[in-house]
Motif scaffolding. Structure first.
Motif, PDB file in Angstrom:
ATOM      1  N   ALA A   1       0.843  -1.203   0.000  1.00  0.00           N
ATOM      2  CA  ALA A   1       0.000   0.000   0.000  1.00  0.00           C
ATOM      3  C   ALA A   1       0.874   1.248   0.000  1.00  0.00           C
ATOM      4  O   ALA A   1       0.595   2.219  -0.733  1.00  0.00           O
ATOM      5  CB  ALA A   1      -0.924  -0.011   1.215  1.00  0.00           C
ATOM      6  N   ALA A   2       1.944   1.222   0.807  1.00  0.00           N
ATOM      7  CA  ALA A   2       2.846   2.381   0.848  1.00  0.00           C
ATOM      8  C   ALA A   2       3.525   2.569  -0.505  1.00  0.00           C
ATOM      9  O   ALA A   2       3.666   3.704  -0.994  1.00  0.00           O
ATOM     10  CB  ALA A   2       3.888   2.201   1.949  1.00  0.00           C
ATOM     11  N   ALA A   3       3.935   1.448  -1.132  1.00  0.00           N
ATOM     12  CA  ALA A   3       4.582   1.544  -2.441  1.00  0.00           C
ATOM     13  C   ALA A   3       3.605   2.073  -3.485  1.00  0.00           C
ATOM     14  O   ALA A   3       3.968   2.914  -4.326  1.00  0.00           O
ATOM     15  CB  ALA A   3       5.124   0.180  -2.865  1.00  0.00           C
ATOM     16  N   GLU A   4       2.356   1.580  -3.439  1.00  0.00           N
ATOM     17  CA  GLU A   4       1.349   2.071  -4.380  1.00  0.00           C
ATOM     18  C   GLU A   4       1.097   3.561  -4.165  1.00  0.00           C
ATOM     19  O   GLU A   4       0.944   4.322  -5.132  1.00  0.00           O
ATOM     20  CB  GLU A   4       0.056   1.271  -4.228  1.00  0.00           C
ATOM     21  N   ASP A   5       1.056   3.966  -2.882  1.00  0.00           N
ATOM     22  CA  ASP A   5       0.872   5.387  -2.588  1.00  0.00           C
ATOM     23  C   ASP A   5       2.048   6.201  -3.125  1.00  0.00           C
ATOM     24  O   ASP A   5       1.861   7.287  -3.701  1.00  0.00           O
ATOM     25  CB  ASP A   5       0.730   5.623  -1.077  1.00  0.00           C
ATOM     26  N   GLN A   6       3.265   5.673  -2.944  1.00  0.00           N
ATOM     27  CA  GLN A   6       4.444   6.383  -3.444  1.00  0.00           C
ATOM     28  C   GLN A   6       4.421   6.454  -4.975  1.00  0.00           C
ATOM     29  O   GLN A   6       4.768   7.485  -5.564  1.00  0.00           O
ATOM     30  CB  GLN A   6       5.725   5.688  -2.973  1.00  0.00           C
ATOM     31  N   ILE A   7       4.012   5.316  -5.589  1.00  0.00           N
ATOM     32  CA  ILE A   7       3.936   5.304  -7.056  1.00  0.00           C
ATOM     33  C   ILE A   7       2.890   6.306  -7.532  1.00  0.00           C
ATOM     34  O   ILE A   7       3.123   7.087  -8.470  1.00  0.00           O
ATOM     35  CB  ILE A   7       3.623   3.879  -7.572  1.00  0.00           C
ATOM     36  N   ALA A   8       1.730   6.302  -6.881  1.00  0.00           N
ATOM     37  CA  ALA A   8       0.672   7.245  -7.265  1.00  0.00           C
ATOM     38  C   ALA A   8       1.140   8.676  -7.057  1.00  0.00           C
ATOM     39  O   ALA A   8       0.889   9.564  -7.899  1.00  0.00           O
ATOM     40  CB  ALA A   8      -0.591   6.970  -6.459  1.00  0.00           C
ATOM     41  N   SER A   9       1.838   8.896  -5.947  1.00  0.00           N
ATOM     42  CA  SER A   9       2.355  10.235  -5.672  1.00  0.00           C
ATOM     43  C   SER A   9       3.386  10.637  -6.723  1.00  0.00           C
ATOM     44  O   SER A   9       3.380  11.774  -7.212  1.00  0.00           O
ATOM     45  CB  SER A   9       2.972  10.265  -4.274  1.00  0.00           C
TER      46      SER A   9
END
Length: 190
Positions: free
Chosen positions: A132-140
């Motif tokens: 989830a953190a990686a997806e958030d970072q990718i989205a960011s």
């Protein structure tokens, strides 16, 4: 002792009266008869033994020995019973220890399985959080890149517009520059 003397006198008196001509044999009471003298000596020996209580002493010794043997047998029985009791106790303790070790092994396995399941669940939660953190970072990062591309595109468009306005270029050149700017923005977005 009086009885012994009287017996001796009664037995020996006919033998003294008979002399040497008396017939020989055990039933010939004469002091010259060796068989008779041996019999008298033996009877005298037995009388002395009875007088001093030797049979009672022998009986007492035999009774004491029998009692000693009896007590040793009783002690041996008691020791045997005690040994059997101890053996049963040790066997019972051995069974208890075996059962306890089996319970400990079972509990250890159950605890290990529980710990493994807990660790697996913790790892899954950690992986889920990291994803989830990686997806958030990718989205960011995508949003940031998208903003940067838009900003760059806007800058290029503004620069192109400024050139068009400032340079007095022809309409075809202006359209061409706008198309190039749009293509540049498209390349930067993809």
């Amino acid at each position: 002792m009086r009885y012994l003397t009287a017996l001796f006198v009664l037995v020996a008196s006919p033998a003294l009266a008979a002399g040497d001509d008396a017939p020989k044999g055990l039933f010939n009471p004469s002091l010259g008869n060796t068989d008779f003298v041996v019999l008298l000596g033996f009877l005298l020996f037995l009388a002395i033994l009875f007088y001093f209580g030797v049979p009672k002493m022998l009986g007492g010794m035999l009774d004491a020995r029998a009692e000693g043997i009896r007590s040793e047998l009783d002690e041996a029985r008691a020791l045997r019973e005690e040994a059997q009791t101890l053996l049963a106790s040790y066997e019972r303790k051995a069974r208890e220890v075996e059962e306890q070790s089996a319970r400990i092994v079972t509990e250890a396995r159950a605890n290990a399985e529980t710990a493994a399941e807990q660790a697996k669940a913790d790892i899954e939660r950690s992986i889920t959080r990291r994803l989830a953190a990686a997806e958030d970072q990718i989205a960011s990062a995508e949003a940031k890149a998208s903003r940067a591309v838009r900003d760059t595109a806007a800058s290029v468009a503004v620069a192109a517009a400024a050139e068009v306005i400032a340079g007095g270029t022809s309409a075809t050149d202006q359209n061409k520059m706008i198309d190039e700017a749009i293509e540049e923005v498209g390349r930067q977005l993809h």
